[in-house]
Design a protein around this motif. Structure first.
Motif, PDB file in Angstrom:
ATOM      1  N   VAL A 139      63.115  51.846  -1.810  1.00 40.77           N
ATOM      2  CA  VAL A 139      63.472  53.200   0.162  1.00 40.77           C
ATOM      3  C   VAL A 139      63.294  52.136   0.640  1.00 40.77           C
ATOM      4  CG1 VAL A 139      62.085  54.606   1.027  1.00 40.77           C
ATOM      5  CG2 VAL A 139      61.783  54.503  -1.426  1.00 40.77           C
ATOM      6  N   ALA A 140      64.433  52.468   1.335  1.00 44.66           N
ATOM      7  CA  ALA A 140      64.840  51.842   3.056  1.00 44.66           C
ATOM      8  C   ALA A 140      64.891  52.756   4.005  1.00 44.66           C
ATOM      9  CB  ALA A 140      66.227  51.003   2.952  1.00 44.66           C
ATOM     10  N   LEU A 141      63.864  52.364   5.126  1.00 48.17           N
ATOM     11  CA  LEU A 141      63.627  53.099   5.881  1.00 48.17           C
ATOM     12  C   LEU A 141      63.103  52.192   7.267  1.00 48.17           C
ATOM     13  CD1 LEU A 141      61.562  55.697   5.034  1.00 48.17           C
ATOM     14  CD2 LEU A 141      63.467  56.540   5.877  1.00 48.17           C
ATOM     15  N   ASP A 142      63.807  52.371   8.636  1.00 55.81           N
ATOM     16  CA  ASP A 142      64.194  51.860   9.562  1.00 55.81           C
ATOM     17  C   ASP A 142      63.266  50.269  10.085  1.00 55.81           C
ATOM     18  OD1 ASP A 142      64.596  54.448  10.859  1.00 55.81           O
ATOM     19  OD2 ASP A 142      62.120  54.725  10.153  1.00 55.81           O
ATOM     20  N   GLY A 143      64.275  49.132   9.007  1.00 50.61           N
ATOM     21  CA  GLY A 143      63.250  48.341   9.567  1.00 50.61           C
ATOM     22  C   GLY A 143      62.614  47.915   7.803  1.00 50.61           C
ATOM     23  N   ALA A 144      62.174  48.770   7.411  1.00 53.43           N
ATOM     24  CA  ALA A 144      61.278  48.337   6.133  1.00 53.43           C
ATOM     25  C   ALA A 144      62.076  48.823   5.120  1.00 53.43           C
ATOM     26  CB  ALA A 144      60.016  49.193   6.256  1.00 53.43           C
ATOM     27  N   ARG A 145      61.937  47.572   3.687  1.00 53.91           N
ATOM     28  CA  ARG A 145      62.429  48.217   2.371  1.00 53.91           C
ATOM     29  C   ARG A 145      61.483  47.969   1.403  1.00 53.91           C
ATOM     30  NH1 ARG A 145      64.072  43.906  -1.537  1.00 53.91           N
ATOM     31  NH2 ARG A 145      63.878  42.246  -0.390  1.00 53.91           N
ATOM     32  N   THR A 146      61.377  48.863   1.575  1.00 58.24           N
ATOM     33  CA  THR A 146      60.095  49.195  -0.171  1.00 58.24           C
ATOM     34  C   THR A 146      60.412  49.376  -1.350  1.00 58.24           C
ATOM     35  OG1 THR A 146      58.772  49.927   1.815  1.00 58.24           O
ATOM     36  CG2 THR A 146      57.379  49.899  -0.992  1.00 58.24           C
ATOM     37  N   ARG A 147      60.042  48.835  -2.560  1.00 55.86           N
ATOM     38  CA  ARG A 147      59.658  48.438  -3.914  1.00 55.86           C
ATOM     39  C   ARG A 147      59.453  49.755  -4.531  1.00 55.86           C
ATOM     40  NH1 ARG A 147      60.704  44.554  -7.579  1.00 55.86           N
ATOM     41  NH2 ARG A 147      62.782  45.369  -8.217  1.00 55.86           N
ATOM     42  N   VAL A 148      58.996  50.577  -5.081  1.00 59.48           N
ATOM     43  CA  VAL A 148      58.215  50.841  -5.407  1.00 59.48           C
ATOM     44  C   VAL A 148      57.522  51.505  -6.841  1.00 59.48           C
ATOM     45  CG1 VAL A 148      56.914  53.937  -5.896  1.00 59.48           C
ATOM     46  CG2 VAL A 148      58.959  53.323  -3.892  1.00 59.48           C
ATOM     47  N   LEU A 149      56.386  50.061  -7.083  1.00 63.00           N
ATOM     48  CA  LEU A 149      55.968  49.893  -8.557  1.00 63.00           C
ATOM     49  C   LEU A 149      55.441  51.046  -9.218  1.00 63.00           C
ATOM     50  CD1 LEU A 149      57.184  47.486  -6.751  1.00 63.00           C
ATOM     51  CD2 LEU A 149      55.359  46.563  -8.289  1.00 63.00           C
ATOM     52  N   ALA A 150      54.752  51.860  -8.273  1.00 65.06           N
ATOM     53  CA  ALA A 150      53.850  53.191  -9.328  1.00 65.06           C
ATOM     54  C   ALA A 150      53.059  54.048  -7.749  1.00 65.06           C
ATOM     55  CB  ALA A 150      52.301  52.264  -9.609  1.00 65.06           C
ATOM     56  N   GLY A 151      52.896  55.196  -7.937  1.00 66.47           N
ATOM     57  CA  GLY A 151      53.040  56.110  -7.119  1.00 66.47           C
ATOM     58  C   GLY A 151      54.259  56.721  -6.582  1.00 66.47           C
ATOM     59  N   GLU A 152      54.390  56.753  -5.332  1.00 66.54           N
ATOM     60  CA  GLU A 152      54.962  57.808  -5.000  1.00 66.54           C
ATOM     61  C   GLU A 152      55.332  57.354  -3.374  1.00 66.54           C
ATOM     62  OE1 GLU A 152      56.984  60.669  -2.449  1.00 66.54           O
ATOM     63  OE2 GLU A 152      55.115  60.332  -2.498  1.00 66.54           O
ATOM     64  N   LEU A 153      57.066  57.712  -2.561  1.00 65.35           N
ATOM     65  CA  LEU A 153      57.477  56.688  -1.647  1.00 65.35           C
ATOM     66  C   LEU A 153      58.466  57.807  -0.906  1.00 65.35           C
ATOM     67  CD1 LEU A 153      56.561  55.655   1.155  1.00 65.35           C
ATOM     68  CD2 LEU A 153      57.951  53.399   0.095  1.00 65.35           C
ATOM     69  N   ASN A 154      58.433  58.782  -0.421  1.00 65.09           N
ATOM     70  CA  ASN A 154      59.618  59.721  -0.149  1.00 65.09           C
ATOM     71  C   ASN A 154      60.221  59.968  -1.472  1.00 65.09           C
ATOM     72  OD1 ASN A 154      59.018  58.831   2.767  1.00 65.09           O
ATOM     73  ND2 ASN A 154      60.848  57.833   3.092  1.00 65.09           N
ATOM     74  N   GLY A 155      60.175  61.051  -1.901  1.00 67.59           N
ATOM     75  CA  GLY A 155      59.896  61.329  -2.977  1.00 67.59           C
ATOM     76  C   GLY A 155      60.549  60.465  -4.070  1.00 67.59           C
ATOM     77  N   MET A 156      60.683  59.239  -4.010  1.00 65.60           N
ATOM     78  CA  MET A 156      60.737  58.661  -5.451  1.00 65.60           C
ATOM     79  C   MET A 156      59.677  58.037  -6.093  1.00 65.60           C
ATOM     80  SD  MET A 156      64.396  58.004  -4.862  1.00 65.60           S
ATOM     81  CE  MET A 156      64.764  56.497  -5.108  1.00 65.60           C
ATOM     82  N   ARG A 157      59.884  57.617  -6.835  1.00 64.73           N
ATOM     83  CA  ARG A 157      58.590  57.453  -7.971  1.00 64.73           C
ATOM     84  C   ARG A 157      58.487  56.310  -8.791  1.00 64.73           C
ATOM     85  NH1 ARG A 157      53.795  59.832  -8.280  1.00 64.73           N
ATOM     86  NH2 ARG A 157      52.098  59.773  -9.256  1.00 64.73           N
ATOM     87  N   GLY A 158      57.709  55.955  -9.001  1.00 64.28           N
ATOM     88  CA  GLY A 158      57.160  53.860  -9.264  1.00 64.28           C
ATOM     89  C   GLY A 158      57.705  54.168 -10.847  1.00 64.28           C
ATOM     90  N   VAL A 159      57.749  52.768 -11.581  1.00 68.65           N
ATOM     91  CA  VAL A 159      57.959  53.663 -12.818  1.00 68.65           C
ATOM     92  C   VAL A 159      57.092  53.003 -13.737  1.00 68.65           C
ATOM     93  CG1 VAL A 159      60.661  52.056 -13.314  1.00 68.65           C
ATOM     94  CG2 VAL A 159      58.482  50.469 -13.092  1.00 68.65           C
ATOM     95  N   ILE A 160      55.669  52.743 -13.661  1.00 67.77           N
ATOM     96  CA  ILE A 160      54.754  52.314 -13.828  1.00 67.77           C
ATOM     97  C   ILE A 160      53.298  53.312 -14.043  1.00 67.77           C
ATOM     98  CG2 ILE A 160      52.610  51.181 -13.844  1.00 67.77           C
ATOM     99  CD1 ILE A 160      55.117  49.749 -15.182  1.00 67.77           C
ATOM    100  N   ASP A 161      53.005  53.900 -14.635  1.00 68.75           N
ATOM    101  CA  ASP A 161      52.216  55.448 -13.866  1.00 68.75           C
ATOM    102  C   ASP A 161      51.081  54.727 -14.992  1.00 68.75           C
ATOM    103  OD1 ASP A 161      51.003  57.833 -14.200  1.00 68.75           O
ATOM    104  OD2 ASP A 161      51.631  58.483 -16.270  1.00 68.75           O
ATOM    105  N   ASP A 162      50.066  54.757 -14.273  1.00 66.23           N
ATOM    106  CA  ASP A 162      48.149  54.949 -14.728  1.00 66.23           C
ATOM    107  C   ASP A 162      47.871  56.085 -14.286  1.00 66.23           C
ATOM    108  OD1 ASP A 162      46.916  52.157 -15.011  1.00 66.23           O
ATOM    109  OD2 ASP A 162      45.848  53.624 -13.500  1.00 66.23           O
ATOM    110  N   PRO A 163      47.423  56.739 -15.500  1.00 71.29           N
ATOM    111  CA  PRO A 163      46.608  58.085 -15.457  1.00 71.29           C
ATOM    112  C   PRO A 163      45.352  58.254 -14.839  1.00 71.29           C
ATOM    113  CG  PRO A 163      46.888  57.475 -17.691  1.00 71.29           C
ATOM    114  CD  PRO A 163      48.281  56.495 -16.769  1.00 71.29           C
ATOM    115  N   SER A 164      44.642  56.896 -15.399  1.00 78.64           N
ATOM    116  CA  SER A 164      42.914  56.892 -15.253  1.00 78.64           C
ATOM    117  C   SER A 164      42.768  56.964 -13.817  1.00 78.64           C
ATOM    118  CB  SER A 164      42.289  55.830 -15.828  1.00 78.64           C
ATOM    119  OG  SER A 164      42.769  56.389 -17.146  1.00 78.64           O
ATOM    120  N   THR A 165      43.814  56.397 -12.395  1.00 76.03           N
ATOM    121  CA  THR A 165      43.118  55.695 -11.309  1.00 76.03           C
ATOM    122  C   THR A 165      44.356  56.122  -9.946  1.00 76.03           C
ATOM    123  OG1 THR A 165      44.019  53.693 -11.910  1.00 76.03           O
ATOM    124  CG2 THR A 165      41.950  54.008 -12.088  1.00 76.03           C
TER     125      THR A 165
END
Length: 285
Positions: free
Chosen positions: A145-171
């Motif tokens: 996700v690229a926003l206002d001078g920030a580039r973010t790789r989403v490994l787990a969880g969600e950011l701006n509608g983009m969901r990371g590839v790793i799912d950790d259901p317990s925590t």
């Protein structure tokens, strides 16, 4: 908006692991034994193959998850259940050891930078003796996700509608790799129902009025937002959050259980060749 303050600053210090690999450890130290559900954070970084090529030969785990993120170089994984992988730069691996895994992590290059993170995530009591599982994904599979001078790789969880590839259901782990341009700002809603930390590994940043230097972990306090600004040279950091388990933690070396008798049983099982009880399943690409 209620920005989350810094509850504790933890400078990483050097620890020797595996066959002589030096890592910078922040969680899992006398200063911060754990941050429920996180048990350990190691940052490894070296451009000298003599410091890393011996790697991490066969070793056991029980009762928790290892989450490995490679920044540079690549690491071959093999485990007692038959999984094999070659985790290259930008890739992620999630291994639920649970009832028992014996695995090795061996660097495959002889020259060049070897850099990345390994995070240990606890499992609730109901999951500690469950079947192991394994997820591995290449850099190409991880959304950015690229926003206002920030580039973010989403490994787990969600950011701006983009969901990371790793799912950790317990925590419900959220794991972001954020790169900020000079003086750029990164703001993220983050509920205080989850424990969270920021670890700066390039440049410097400012959070809640305090400067964060390289190799410094900041434990976040209560609030509903994270607000970070890069320094004049920019910054790169990981932001990780997870839902606390709230159970007793008894850890001895590579085993993490809820009681001492369970730890003693893990050692007995390992010594008797009974540690591995189930075949892992592998997902990802």
């Amino acid at each position: 908006m209620n920005p989350r303050p810094i509850r504790q600053l933890v400078p990483a210090f050097e620890v020797t692991e595996g066959a002589g690999v030096t890592v910078h450890r922040s969680i899992g130290t006398p200063a911060l034994r754990n941050l429920d559900p996180f048990l350990m954070l190691d940052h490894f970084s070296s451009d000298n193959p003599d410091e890393y090529i011996a790697g991490f030969p066969d070793h056991p785990h029980r009762g928790f998850i290892t989450f490995t993120y490679m920044l540079d170089g690549h690491m071959e994984h093999r485990d007692s259940m038959g999984n094999r992988g070659d985790l290259k730069a930008g890739g992620v691996q999630w291994m639920k050891a649970a009832s028992g895994v014996i695995h090795s992590e061996m660097p495959q290059q002889t020259n060049g930078l070897m850099r990345g993170f390994q995070l240990w995530i606890n499992l609730p009591a109901r999951e500690k003796m469950s079947a192991p599982a394994y997820q591995e994904f290449s850099a190409a599979a991880i959304p950015e996700v690229a926003l206002d001078g920030a580039r973010t790789r989403v490994l787990a969880g969600e950011l701006n509608g983009m969901r990371g590839v790793i799912d950790d259901p317990s925590t419900d782990v959220r794991y972001l790799d954020v790169t900020l341009a000079a003086d750029a700002r990164f703001t993220l809603p983050l509920s205080d129902t989850h424990n969270a930390f920021v670890y700066v590994f390039e440049g410097s940043a400012r959070l809640a009025g305090e400067d964060l230097a390289t190799h410094t972990l900041a434990v976040l306090g209560s609030g509903d937002t994270v607000d970070i600004q890069a320094g004049a040279a920019g910054a790169r950091f990981i932001l990780v959050a997870g839902r606390p388990i709230g159970e007793p933690i008894v850890q001895y070396g590579p085993f993490v259980m809820n009681t001492r008798p369970e730890i003693e049983q893990a050692f007995a099982d390992y010594q008797a060749g009974r540690l591995v009880q189930a075949r892992a399943t592998m997902t990802g690409h």
